[in-house]
Structures are given as structure tokens and as C-alpha cells.
Design a protein around this motif. Structure first.
Motif, PDB file in Angstrom:
ATOM      1  N   THR A 150       0.826  -1.213   0.000  1.00  0.00           N
ATOM      2  CA  THR A 150       0.000   0.000   0.000  1.00  0.00           C
ATOM      3  C   THR A 150       0.858   1.261   0.000  1.00  0.00           C
ATOM      4  OG1 THR A 150      -0.150  -0.142   2.409  1.00  0.00           O
ATOM      5  CG2 THR A 150      -2.016  -1.031   1.145  1.00  0.00           C
ATOM      6  N   ILE A 151       2.148   1.120  -0.253  1.00  0.00           N
ATOM      7  CA  ILE A 151       3.052   2.275  -0.314  1.00  0.00           C
ATOM      8  C   ILE A 151       3.859   2.228  -1.604  1.00  0.00           C
ATOM      9  CG2 ILE A 151       3.248   2.696   2.179  1.00  0.00           C
ATOM     10  CD1 ILE A 151       5.869   1.055   2.121  1.00  0.00           C
ATOM     11  N   GLY A 152       4.251   3.398  -2.088  1.00  0.00           N
ATOM     12  CA  GLY A 152       5.000   3.503  -3.335  1.00  0.00           C
ATOM     13  C   GLY A 152       6.497   3.563  -3.123  1.00  0.00           C
ATOM     14  N   HIS A 153       6.996   2.918  -2.071  1.00  0.00           N
ATOM     15  CA  HIS A 153       8.437   2.811  -1.844  1.00  0.00           C
ATOM     16  C   HIS A 153       8.721   1.453  -1.215  1.00  0.00           C
ATOM     17  CE1 HIS A 153       7.937   3.659   2.482  1.00  0.00           C
ATOM     18  NE2 HIS A 153       7.039   4.541   2.091  1.00  0.00           N
ATOM     19  N   GLU A 154      10.002   1.149  -1.041  1.00  0.00           N
ATOM     20  CA  GLU A 154      10.409  -0.189  -0.629  1.00  0.00           C
ATOM     21  C   GLU A 154      10.074  -0.507   0.827  1.00  0.00           C
ATOM     22  OE1 GLU A 154      14.449  -2.965  -0.711  1.00  0.00           O
ATOM     23  OE2 GLU A 154      14.588  -0.821  -1.142  1.00  0.00           O
ATOM     24  N   ILE A 155       9.480  -1.676   1.040  1.00  0.00           N
ATOM     25  CA  ILE A 155       9.337  -2.242   2.384  1.00  0.00           C
ATOM     26  C   ILE A 155      10.679  -2.914   2.663  1.00  0.00           C
ATOM     27  CG2 ILE A 155       8.231  -4.116   3.681  1.00  0.00           C
ATOM     28  CD1 ILE A 155       5.630  -3.426   2.213  1.00  0.00           C
ATOM     29  N   PRO A 156      11.224  -2.789   3.879  1.00  0.00           N
ATOM     30  CA  PRO A 156      12.542  -3.382   4.130  1.00  0.00           C
ATOM     31  C   PRO A 156      12.591  -4.879   3.808  1.00  0.00           C
ATOM     32  CG  PRO A 156      11.877  -2.006   5.980  1.00  0.00           C
ATOM     33  CD  PRO A 156      10.691  -2.113   5.064  1.00  0.00           C
ATOM     34  N   MET A 157      13.720  -5.290   3.232  1.00  0.00           N
ATOM     35  CA  MET A 157      13.951  -6.702   2.977  1.00  0.00           C
ATOM     36  C   MET A 157      13.944  -7.429   4.321  1.00  0.00           C
ATOM     37  SD  MET A 157      17.360  -8.374   1.234  1.00  0.00           S
ATOM     38  CE  MET A 157      17.272  -7.414  -0.266  1.00  0.00           C
ATOM     39  N   ASN A 158      13.370  -8.635   4.344  1.00  0.00           N
ATOM     40  CA  ASN A 158      13.313  -9.441   5.554  1.00  0.00           C
ATOM     41  C   ASN A 158      14.739  -9.721   6.064  1.00  0.00           C
ATOM     42  OD1 ASN A 158      12.914 -11.781   7.296  1.00  0.00           O
ATOM     43  ND2 ASN A 158      10.864 -11.860   6.408  1.00  0.00           N
ATOM     44  N   PRO A 159      14.968  -9.662   7.393  1.00  0.00           N
ATOM     45  CA  PRO A 159      16.326  -9.913   7.912  1.00  0.00           C
ATOM     46  C   PRO A 159      16.919 -11.245   7.455  1.00  0.00           C
ATOM     47  CG  PRO A 159      14.914  -9.094   9.674  1.00  0.00           C
ATOM     48  CD  PRO A 159      14.030  -9.327   8.479  1.00  0.00           C
ATOM     49  N   ILE A 160      16.108 -12.286   7.379  1.00  0.00           N
ATOM     50  CA  ILE A 160      16.650 -13.591   7.001  1.00  0.00           C
ATOM     51  C   ILE A 160      17.071 -13.601   5.524  1.00  0.00           C
ATOM     52  CG2 ILE A 160      14.514 -14.804   6.363  1.00  0.00           C
ATOM     53  CD1 ILE A 160      17.346 -16.217   8.571  1.00  0.00           C
ATOM     54  N   THR A 161      16.419 -12.791   4.692  1.00  0.00           N
ATOM     55  CA  THR A 161      16.816 -12.674   3.287  1.00  0.00           C
ATOM     56  C   THR A 161      18.165 -11.958   3.190  1.00  0.00           C
ATOM     57  OG1 THR A 161      14.499 -12.640   2.639  1.00  0.00           O
ATOM     58  CG2 THR A 161      16.078 -11.880   0.995  1.00  0.00           C
ATOM     59  N   MET A 162      18.355 -10.927   4.041  1.00  0.00           N
ATOM     60  CA  MET A 162      19.657 -10.242   4.079  1.00  0.00           C
ATOM     61  C   MET A 162      20.755 -11.229   4.471  1.00  0.00           C
ATOM     62  SD  MET A 162      18.907  -6.619   5.920  1.00  0.00           S
ATOM     63  CE  MET A 162      17.951  -5.342   5.129  1.00  0.00           C
ATOM     64  N   MET A 163      20.452 -12.078   5.459  1.00  0.00           N
ATOM     65  CA  MET A 163      21.452 -13.068   5.898  1.00  0.00           C
ATOM     66  C   MET A 163      21.738 -14.076   4.791  1.00  0.00           C
ATOM     67  SD  MET A 163      20.834 -13.935   9.845  1.00  0.00           S
ATOM     68  CE  MET A 163      21.110 -12.710  11.106  1.00  0.00           C
ATOM     69  N   ARG A 164      20.690 -14.550   4.120  1.00  0.00           N
ATOM     70  CA  ARG A 164      20.885 -15.506   3.029  1.00  0.00           C
ATOM     71  C   ARG A 164      21.743 -14.868   1.934  1.00  0.00           C
ATOM     72  NH1 ARG A 164      17.026 -19.484   1.447  1.00  0.00           N
ATOM     73  NH2 ARG A 164      15.370 -18.122   2.142  1.00  0.00           N
ATOM     74  N   ASN A 165      21.447 -13.603   1.605  1.00  0.00           N
ATOM     75  CA  ASN A 165      22.248 -12.924   0.587  1.00  0.00           C
ATOM     76  C   ASN A 165      23.717 -12.867   0.993  1.00  0.00           C
ATOM     77  OD1 ASN A 165      20.299 -12.492  -1.337  1.00  0.00           O
ATOM     78  ND2 ASN A 165      19.706 -10.496  -0.541  1.00  0.00           N
ATOM     79  N   LYS A 169      26.261 -16.728  -3.273  1.00  0.00           N
ATOM     80  CA  LYS A 169      25.494 -17.270  -4.396  1.00  0.00           C
ATOM     81  C   LYS A 169      25.317 -18.781  -4.317  1.00  0.00           C
ATOM     82  CE  LYS A 169      27.281 -13.615  -7.388  1.00  0.00           C
ATOM     83  NZ  LYS A 169      28.376 -13.193  -6.510  1.00  0.00           N
ATOM     84  N   GLU A 170      26.300 -19.489  -3.746  1.00  0.00           N
ATOM     85  CA  GLU A 170      26.221 -20.957  -3.673  1.00  0.00           C
ATOM     86  C   GLU A 170      25.071 -21.420  -2.780  1.00  0.00           C
ATOM     87  OE1 GLU A 170      28.974 -19.142  -3.068  1.00  0.00           O
ATOM     88  OE2 GLU A 170      30.015 -19.529  -4.957  1.00  0.00           O
ATOM     89  N   GLU A 171      24.637 -20.570  -1.863  1.00  0.00           N
ATOM     90  CA  GLU A 171      23.535 -20.915  -0.940  1.00  0.00           C
ATOM     91  C   GLU A 171      22.214 -20.282  -1.368  1.00  0.00           C
ATOM     92  OE1 GLU A 171      24.216 -23.174   1.071  1.00  0.00           O
ATOM     93  OE2 GLU A 171      26.394 -23.055   1.094  1.00  0.00           O
ATOM     94  N   GLY A 172      22.189 -19.697  -2.562  1.00  0.00           N
ATOM     95  CA  GLY A 172      20.960 -19.098  -3.063  1.00  0.00           C
ATOM     96  C   GLY A 172      20.857 -17.606  -2.795  1.00  0.00           C
ATOM     97  N   GLY A 173      21.926 -17.005  -2.257  1.00  0.00           N
ATOM     98  CA  GLY A 173      21.933 -15.562  -1.999  1.00  0.00           C
ATOM     99  C   GLY A 173      22.596 -14.810  -3.131  1.00  0.00           C
ATOM    100  N   SER A 174      22.817 -13.523  -2.908  1.00  0.00           N
ATOM    101  CA  SER A 174      23.422 -12.681  -3.943  1.00  0.00           C
ATOM    102  C   SER A 174      24.893 -12.393  -3.674  1.00  0.00           C
ATOM    103  CB  SER A 174      22.656 -11.357  -4.040  1.00  0.00           C
ATOM    104  OG  SER A 174      22.762 -10.659  -2.805  1.00  0.00           O
ATOM    105  N   GLY A 175      25.352 -12.671  -2.455  1.00  0.00           N
ATOM    106  CA  GLY A 175      26.743 -12.389  -2.110  1.00  0.00           C
ATOM    107  C   GLY A 175      26.963 -10.987  -1.577  1.00  0.00           C
ATOM    108  N   VAL A 176      25.878 -10.247  -1.294  1.00  0.00           N
ATOM    109  CA  VAL A 176      26.009  -8.884  -0.776  1.00  0.00           C
ATOM    110  C   VAL A 176      26.087  -8.931   0.754  1.00  0.00           C
ATOM    111  CG1 VAL A 176      24.846  -6.637  -0.560  1.00  0.00           C
ATOM    112  CG2 VAL A 176      24.815  -7.853  -2.738  1.00  0.00           C
ATOM    113  N   PRO A 177      27.137  -8.327   1.338  1.00  0.00           N
ATOM    114  CA  PRO A 177      27.252  -8.341   2.804  1.00  0.00           C
ATOM    115  C   PRO A 177      26.127  -7.549   3.478  1.00  0.00           C
ATOM    116  CG  PRO A 177      29.199  -7.308   1.770  1.00  0.00           C
ATOM    117  CD  PRO A 177      28.227  -7.630   0.683  1.00  0.00           C
ATOM    118  N   ILE A 178      25.927  -7.834   4.749  1.00  0.00           N
ATOM    119  CA  ILE A 178      24.877  -7.149   5.513  1.00  0.00           C
ATOM    120  C   ILE A 178      25.269  -5.695   5.772  1.00  0.00           C
ATOM    121  CG2 ILE A 178      23.798  -7.019   7.805  1.00  0.00           C
ATOM    122  CD1 ILE A 178      23.646 -10.062   7.797  1.00  0.00           C
TER     123      ILE A 178
END
Length: 197
Positions: A150-165, A169-178
């Protein structure tokens, strides 16, 4: 203009009846056509994401019946919260998630969509790291996820998604540090909200 954004295989899970999140009923081709019409009309509409290879396109909701995916946790509804270990796709590590089961809480109609895009180069890197097929697509951006909100800007990425990233990449993340500041903002939001799935 030509095709700038192609629907990515990762997003196709949102067309499956058993997807835990926004299930899309419009055809894949129509979604791709609409998204390209939007970006061709306004090439400057892309918003920076959490890394240089990630962009967002915030648009008015064009998906009939799309309801928001994250709702506030209240004393009345917290009894419905469920938890479990889940992977988003084969080959990823399962992580602890929490959600409201579909139908347990009321979700308002979405007014906006957050279209999350990854660069073609990043998609190729992640697919290669996961041992997935060679990428045939040439459009510079891949649509990897659609979030109803209901908003026109980003909702924060879930903390567990940040950790996975951050796992890589080998674990399904993007390789970007927290990013600790963004992580704190994420915890602040997601400690008070949960997805419906």
C-alpha cells in the motif's frame, strides 16, 4: 522501445497455486508487456536497490485482486502466527520463517506493486553458482519478484533474506554483505509485521 525487462524464472514461482505469497493470475506475457510499457514510457523510473545490480520499479497496482503481503502483528492476530524452515527453491538452504496462514487475517487490497529487478549479469552469476541452466535471455533486466503493498516505496527486505544474501550465491543468496543500518531498519519493521502465505 524494445524489451528492457524479462520475467525471470525465479519470479515464475508466483504463478504457482502453492506459492506462499502473492499469487499472480494475469498471464506471464501480459505482466511482462505491462512492465516494459511502463519502463519504455519512463526510463528514469528505476529506483536504486540494495546493491548496484538491483533496481525497483514502483507502480500502481495493475494485478486484479492483489492483496498486501505483509500486515501488522496485533494482540488479536498474533495467535495465528506460524513458523517453519523453508527454502524458496531447490538448492537453497532452508531458513526459519514466520507467517500468517492464508485466511487467518484480513489483507487490504494493494494500491502499489514493487517490481524487483536484477541485472542480467547478476542473474547469470547466481544461476551459474547454483548449477542452473545457461541463461538464454538478453533483456538487460530480469523481473525476479513482485510485491503487493500500500506504499509507493520499498518495504525493508526481511532480515533472514539479508542473511541468506550474505551467505553467497552458492547458498541461493546474492553475495552482498549485511548493511547493519538497513538490517536494523528491517528488524524494526519485521518485528511488527508478518507475511500472509
Amino acid at each position: 522501445g524494445g524489451k528492457i525487462i524479462a520475467l525471470d524464472d525465479f519470479a515464475r514461482r508466483q504463478w504457482a497455486d502453492d506459492y506462499k505469497g502473492l499469487i499472480i493470475r494475469m498471464s506471464e506475457q501480459e505482466v511482462e508487456d505491462r512492465v516494459n510499457a511502463i519502463i519504455n514510457k519512463d526510463p528514469n523510473a528505476l529506483v536504486e536497490g540494495y546493491a548496484p545490480f538491483c533496481k525497483h520499479l514502483f507502480v500502481p497496482n495493475f494485478l486484479p485482486g492483489a492483496k498486501v503481503e505483509a500486515v501488522p502483528i496485533t494482540p488479536e492476530n498474533e495467535k495465528f502466527l506460524k513458523t517453519g524452515y523453508e527454502a524458496r527453491k531447490e538448492g537453497e538452504v532452508a531458513v526459519l520463517q514466520r507467517w500468517f496462514p492464508l485466511g487467518s487475517v484480513e489483507a487490504p487490497e494493494a494500491t502499489h506493486l514493487d517490481l524487483i529487478l536484477y541485472s542480467r549479469e547478476q542473474i547469470k552469476k547466481e544461476n551459474a553458482a547454483m548449477g542452473e541452466k545457461k541463461e538464454e535471455e538478453t533483456a538487460p533486466w530480469g523481473l525476479i519478484s513482485i510485491k503487493a503493498q500500500t506504499i509507493g516505496h520499498e518495504i525493508p527486505m526481511n532480515p533472514i533474506t539479508m542473511m541468506r544474501n550474505a551467505l553467497g550465491k552458492e547458498e541461493g543468496g546474492s553475495g552482498v554483505p549485511i548493511d547493519r543500518e538497513k538490517y536494523k531498519q528491517s528488524v524494526e519493521f519485521w518485528s511488527k509485521h508478518a507475511v500472509i502465505s
